[in-house]
Design a protein around this motif. Structure first.
Motif, PDB file in Angstrom:
ATOM      1  N   LEU A 163      21.722  10.461  68.906  1.00  0.00           N
ATOM      2  CA  LEU A 163      22.269  11.120  70.100  1.00  0.00           C
ATOM      3  C   LEU A 163      23.705  11.570  69.858  1.00  0.00           C
ATOM      4  CD1 LEU A 163      22.071  11.927  73.081  1.00  0.00           C
ATOM      5  CD2 LEU A 163      22.735   9.579  73.684  1.00  0.00           C
ATOM      6  N   SER A 164      24.501  10.717  69.219  1.00  0.00           N
ATOM      7  CA  SER A 164      25.893  11.067  68.914  1.00  0.00           C
ATOM      8  C   SER A 164      25.968  12.271  67.984  1.00  0.00           C
ATOM      9  CB  SER A 164      26.600   9.865  68.283  1.00  0.00           C
ATOM     10  OG  SER A 164      27.888  10.225  67.821  1.00  0.00           O
ATOM     11  N   ASN A 165      25.125  12.283  66.955  1.00  0.00           N
ATOM     12  CA  ASN A 165      25.128  13.406  66.014  1.00  0.00           C
ATOM     13  C   ASN A 165      24.740  14.708  66.706  1.00  0.00           C
ATOM     14  OD1 ASN A 165      25.851  11.660  63.974  1.00  0.00           O
ATOM     15  ND2 ASN A 165      23.789  11.473  63.137  1.00  0.00           N
ATOM     16  N   ALA A 166      23.814  14.612  67.664  1.00  0.00           N
ATOM     17  CA  ALA A 166      23.403  15.812  68.393  1.00  0.00           C
ATOM     18  C   ALA A 166      24.526  16.339  69.280  1.00  0.00           C
ATOM     19  CB  ALA A 166      22.164  15.507  69.242  1.00  0.00           C
ATOM     20  N   VAL A 167      25.335  15.432  69.827  1.00  0.00           N
ATOM     21  CA  VAL A 167      26.429  15.832  70.721  1.00  0.00           C
ATOM     22  C   VAL A 167      27.629  16.355  69.938  1.00  0.00           C
ATOM     23  CG1 VAL A 167      28.114  14.983  72.413  1.00  0.00           C
ATOM     24  CG2 VAL A 167      25.721  14.265  72.552  1.00  0.00           C
ATOM     25  N   THR A 168      27.990  15.675  68.863  1.00  0.00           N
ATOM     26  CA  THR A 168      29.219  16.005  68.143  1.00  0.00           C
ATOM     27  C   THR A 168      29.055  17.152  67.152  1.00  0.00           C
ATOM     28  OG1 THR A 168      28.721  14.296  66.484  1.00  0.00           O
ATOM     29  CG2 THR A 168      30.103  13.669  68.354  1.00  0.00           C
ATOM     30  N   GLY A 169      27.848  17.403  66.680  1.00  0.00           N
ATOM     31  CA  GLY A 169      27.644  18.494  65.742  1.00  0.00           C
ATOM     32  C   GLY A 169      27.686  18.034  64.300  1.00  0.00           C
ATOM     33  N   PRO A 170      27.370  18.938  63.358  1.00  0.00           N
ATOM     34  CA  PRO A 170      27.236  18.557  61.948  1.00  0.00           C
ATOM     35  C   PRO A 170      28.534  18.115  61.288  1.00  0.00           C
ATOM     36  CG  PRO A 170      27.099  20.946  62.219  1.00  0.00           C
ATOM     37  CD  PRO A 170      27.062  20.362  63.594  1.00  0.00           C
ATOM     38  N   ASN A 171      29.682  18.602  61.773  1.00  0.00           N
ATOM     39  CA  ASN A 171      30.949  18.248  61.130  1.00  0.00           C
ATOM     40  C   ASN A 171      31.374  16.807  61.399  1.00  0.00           C
ATOM     41  OD1 ASN A 171      31.243  20.828  60.050  1.00  0.00           O
ATOM     42  ND2 ASN A 171      32.287  21.587  61.896  1.00  0.00           N
ATOM     43  N   MET A 172      30.863  16.227  62.471  1.00  0.00           N
ATOM     44  CA  MET A 172      31.283  14.887  62.868  1.00  0.00           C
ATOM     45  C   MET A 172      30.131  13.885  62.831  1.00  0.00           C
ATOM     46  SD  MET A 172      34.459  15.272  63.476  1.00  0.00           S
ATOM     47  CE  MET A 172      34.715  13.677  64.204  1.00  0.00           C
ATOM     48  N   ASP A 173      29.023  14.242  62.253  1.00  0.00           N
ATOM     49  CA  ASP A 173      27.853  13.366  62.309  1.00  0.00           C
ATOM     50  C   ASP A 173      28.030  12.153  61.397  1.00  0.00           C
ATOM     51  OD1 ASP A 173      27.679  14.664  59.910  1.00  0.00           O
ATOM     52  OD2 ASP A 173      25.505  14.875  59.954  1.00  0.00           O
ATOM     53  N   LYS A 211      39.865   8.937  68.821  1.00  0.00           N
ATOM     54  CA  LYS A 211      39.492  10.043  69.711  1.00  0.00           C
ATOM     55  C   LYS A 211      38.479  10.957  69.026  1.00  0.00           C
ATOM     56  CE  LYS A 211      42.684  13.035  70.517  1.00  0.00           C
ATOM     57  NZ  LYS A 211      43.904  13.718  71.022  1.00  0.00           N
ATOM     58  N   GLN A 212      38.643  11.120  67.717  1.00  0.00           N
ATOM     59  CA  GLN A 212      37.739  11.972  66.948  1.00  0.00           C
ATOM     60  C   GLN A 212      36.313  11.424  66.963  1.00  0.00           C
ATOM     61  OE1 GLN A 212      39.112  12.426  62.944  1.00  0.00           O
ATOM     62  NE2 GLN A 212      38.055  14.370  62.625  1.00  0.00           N
ATOM     63  N   TYR A 213      36.200  10.087  66.908  1.00  0.00           N
ATOM     64  CA  TYR A 213      34.875   9.455  66.877  1.00  0.00           C
ATOM     65  C   TYR A 213      34.596   8.710  68.185  1.00  0.00           C
ATOM     66  CZ  TYR A 213      35.927  10.292  61.965  1.00  0.00           C
ATOM     67  OH  TYR A 213      36.295  10.882  60.789  1.00  0.00           O
ATOM     68  N   ALA A 214      35.121   9.237  69.284  1.00  0.00           N
ATOM     69  CA  ALA A 214      34.987   8.556  70.577  1.00  0.00           C
ATOM     70  C   ALA A 214      33.543   8.492  71.049  1.00  0.00           C
ATOM     71  CB  ALA A 214      35.853   9.259  71.629  1.00  0.00           C
ATOM     72  N   VAL A 215      32.758   9.518  70.763  1.00  0.00           N
ATOM     73  CA  VAL A 215      31.369   9.558  71.261  1.00  0.00           C
ATOM     74  C   VAL A 215      30.539   8.403  70.702  1.00  0.00           C
ATOM     75  CG1 VAL A 215      29.236  10.893  71.313  1.00  0.00           C
ATOM     76  CG2 VAL A 215      31.421  12.031  71.705  1.00  0.00           C
ATOM     77  N   PRO A 216      30.464   8.211  69.374  1.00  0.00           N
ATOM     78  CA  PRO A 216      29.683   7.069  68.887  1.00  0.00           C
ATOM     79  C   PRO A 216      30.267   5.723  69.297  1.00  0.00           C
ATOM     80  CG  PRO A 216      30.844   8.134  67.068  1.00  0.00           C
ATOM     81  CD  PRO A 216      30.973   9.032  68.250  1.00  0.00           C
TER      82      PRO A 216
END
Length: 537
Positions: A346-356, A104-109
Motif C-alpha cells: 500500500l505504501s509503495n502504491a501511494v508513494t510511487g516508484p522513487n520512494m518504494d 518526513k520522506q518516509y512518513a507514509v510507511p
C-alpha cells in the motif's frame, strides 16, 4: 486540644540519619553490582573477536539469562522502573538523532506500520490465542497489546554498524518510536476491557486514542519549541545539556499527568530539539557535546536494561506456558508478515516508484521487528487482581526471548543472504583518508605562514614542507584510486558535502538569531537546489 509541634532535628543530623538507613546502602550495592556486570560484558564484547559479531545488548541478555538460570536476581525490574526511568531517555535519544527530513520522506510507511501494524498485531493475537491456545479474552487482549510494541534496538545498532541503507534504518527506527506510543495507548485502553471495567465501544475507543495522542503531541511540541527558543538566549553547554535531560523526563511526566501519551510527548520533544532547537539555539560545539552526552546515556541504560530483562526470566513460568508461547510466536510472525508486506505494498502504491520499499527490505523489517523493554514493562504492569497475570507475563517473556535471541542473532546472516549489507567499511576508509588530506593541507598552510613570518630557519621549514607534501600526494593518490575502483563513493562524498553546506547555512542563520539581528529561523535555501552532484555520480 492542639498538640505541641516537636522540633525538627538539625539538618546535619537528618542527613546522617538518612545515610544510616541500611536500605540505601543495600540499593547502592545492588546498583553497583548491576553496573559492573553490564559494563564488563559490554567491554568484553569488544575485546574478544569471537564476541564482536553478537550485538552487545543480546550478549547482556544471555548473561542475564545465565544469572536467572542459577537463580541470582540482581534487582527487581518493575514496570515503573522501565516506563519512568529507562524509557524516556531512550526515546529522547532516538528521536534526537532521527533526521526529520528523512522521517518526513518516509512518513507514509512509518505511519502505516506504527498505527495499522499495531491494530493487525493486536487483532491477530487476540483471535489466535483464543482460537488455538484456549486463552481467556483478558489474557489475549493484554498479550496482544504488550507484544504489539516493537523494540529493535540491537537491529538498528547493527544496521548503523554495517552501513545498511538509510531508508531501511529510518523506517525501522521511526516505526519503533511511534509504535511504542501507540502500543502503550492501546494497552491502557484494553486493560479496562480485560478487567471488566469497560465495554468495547469503537467510537469511544477511537476518541480516547485521539485524545491520548493529541495531548502527547501538544505537550511535546510546547516543551520542545519552548526550549528551542529559550536556548537562543544563552550559550552554556552544560546548562543546555541539562535542559535536554530534564525535558526528557519532564515531558513524559507532564503528559501522563494530563492524560496524554508520555511516549508520544517525549518523541515529539526529541524530534523538535534534535532537528530544530539544536540548529537555532545551539552552536556546533554545544550540539556535539549534547549529542555525545545522549549517546552515552543510551549506551548506559541499554547496558543495564537488557541485563535486567534476562535476569527477570522465570523459567518455571516459561515451561508452564510453552505451548501458548509457541502459538503466540507463530501468530505474531504471521501478523507481522501481513502488516509489513500488505502495508508495504500500500505504501509503495501511494508513494510511487522513487520512494518504494523493495521486497528484500520488507523482509528485513518483518524479521527485525523484535520485542523488548516496552513489552516487558507492559506485561509486568498487569494488576495482581487479574488471575491470569502470571500467564500473561510468561507468554510475553517467552515471545520476547525468541525475538531477541533467534531473530536478533540471525538478522546479520539475513542481510548477507539478501545482499543488503552496506558499504560502511569503504565509507570509513574514505572518511579517514579525507581527514588525512584536510589535516595535511592545514599543516602546509601553517608551514607557509611560518615561512612568510620567518619564524624558523627556512631550510627546516622547506624540509618539513617536502615531507608533508609527500604524505599529501600519497593520500591523494589513494583517494583517487578508491574513487576509480568504487564509483559509488563519489555519491557518498557529494552527500557529505551537501550536508556540510546545509549545516554551515543553518548555523549562520542561528548566529543572526542569537545576535538579535533575525527574528525567525529561515529555511535553508540550499535544500531547494537540485542535487546535481548525485546525478553526476
Amino acid at each position: 486540644m492542639m498538640l505541641p509541634l516537636l522540633p525538627l532535628p538539625p539538618f546535619p543530623l537528618a542527613v546522617e540519619s538518612m545515610l544510616e538507613d541500611p536500605s540505601i546502602e543495600a540499593h547502592l550495592r545492588q546498583f553497583c553490582l548491576v553496573l559492573s556486570v553490564s559494563l564488563g560484558v559490554a567491554t568484553l564484547s569488544r575485546v574478544f573477536s569471537v564476541l564482536r559479531n553478537i550485538p552487545y545488548t543480546l550478549l547482556l541478555l544471555l548473561v542475564g539469562l545465565g544469572l536467572a538460570l542459577v537463580d541470582v536476581r540482581l534487582i527487581n525490574l518493575s514496570p515503573q522502573l522501565i516506563l519512568f526511568i529507562f524509557l524516556p531517555p531512550l526515546l529522547f535519544e532516538a528521536a534526537w538523532n532521527l533526521n526529520w527530513k528523512s522521517l518526513k520522506q518516509y512518513a507514509v510507511p512509518v505511519v502505516l506500520y506504527a498505527i495499522f501494524g499495531v491494530v493487525i498485531c493486536v487483532g491477530s493475537l487476540v483471535w489466535g490465542l483464543q482460537a488455538f491456545a484456549g486463552a481467556s479474552l483478558a489474557t489475549a487482549l493484554l498479550v496482544g497489546a504488550s507484544l504489539s510494541a516493537t523494540d529493535p534496538v540491537s537491529v538498528v545498532a547493527l544496521f548503523r554498524e554495517l552501513g545498511v541503507d538509510k531508508k531501511l534504518t529510518t523506517i525501522m527506527e521511526g516505526e519503533s518510536l511511534f509504535n511504542d506510543g501507540v502500543a502503550v495507548v492501546a494497552f491502557n485502553l484494553l486493560l479496562g476491557l480485560a478487567l471488566g471495567l469497560e465495554q468495547l465501544d469503537a467510537a469511544v475507543t477511537v476518541a480516547r486514542f485521539l485524545v491520548f495522542v493529541g495531548v502527547g503531541v501538544s505537550i511535546g511540541g510546547l516543551i520542545g519549541f519552548g526550549l528551542s527558543f529559550l536556548t537562543q538566549r544563552f550559550d552554556i553547554p552544560l546548562v543546555e545539556q541539562s535542559l535536554t535531560l530534564v525535558s526528557a523526563y519532564g515531558t513524559y511526566l507532564v503528559a501522563e499527568e494530563l492524560g496524554g501519551s508520555g511516549v508520544i510527548a517525549v518523541v515529539t520533544t526529541g524530534l523538535i530539539l534534535g532537528n530544530f532547537g539544536s540548529r537555532i539555539g545551539m552552536n556546533p560545539r554545544t550540539r556535539l557535546v549534547v549529542s555525545e552526552f545522549w549517546e552515552f546515556v543510551s549506551f548506559f541504560i541499554n547496558s543495564i536494561v537488557f541485563l535486567l530483562i534476562g535476569d527477570q526470566v522465570e523459567f518455571a513460568g516459561l515451561m508452564a506456558n510453552l505451548d501458548k508461547i509457541f502459538i503466540a510466536i507463530v501468530i505474531m510472525l504471521t501478523a507481522r508478515a501481513i502488516s509489513v508486506y500488505g502495508l508495504g505494498a500500500l505504501s509503495n502504491a501511494v508513494t510511487g516508484p522513487n520512494m518504494d520499499l523493495p521486497l528484500a527490505g520488507q523482509t528485513v523489517l518483518w524479521w527485525g521487528g523484535l520485542r523488548g523493554s516496552v513489552s516487558v514493562a507492559l506485561a509486568l504492569s498487569v494488576p495482581a487482581v487479574l488471575g491470569d497475570r502470571q500467564e500473561v507475563i510468561g507468554i510475553v517473556f517467552g515471545v520476547m526471548l525468541f525475538t531477541l535471541l533467534v531473530q536478533g542473532l540471525t538478522t546479520k546472516p539475513l542481510l548477507e543472504a539478501l545482499n543488503l549489507l552496506g558499504d560502511q567499511p569503504l565509507r570509513v576508509e574514505y572518511q579517514q583518508m579525507s581527514a588525512h588530506r584536510v589535516a595535511l593541507t592545514r599543516v602546509l598552510k601553517r608551514l607557509d605562514e611560518a615561512d612568510d613570518n620567518q619564524e624558523f630557519d627556512s631550510e627546516f621549514v622547506a624540509y618539513q614542507r617536502a615531507l608533508v607534501e609527500g604524505q599529501l600526494k600519497d593520500v591523494q593518490e589513494k583517494l583517487a584510486k578508491l574513487e576509480r575502483q568504487h564509483p559509488e563513493i563519489q555519491h557518498y562524498a557529494f552527500e557529505q558535502l551537501r550536508e556540510e553546506l546545509l549545516a554551515i547555512e543553518s548555523d549562520t542563520y542561528a548566529e543572526f538569531i542569537r545576535a538579535g539581528q533575525l527574528k525567525q529561523d529561515l529555511a535553508p535555501l540550499l535544500e531547494e537546489l537540485p542535487d546535481r552532484g548525485a546525478e553526476t555520480a
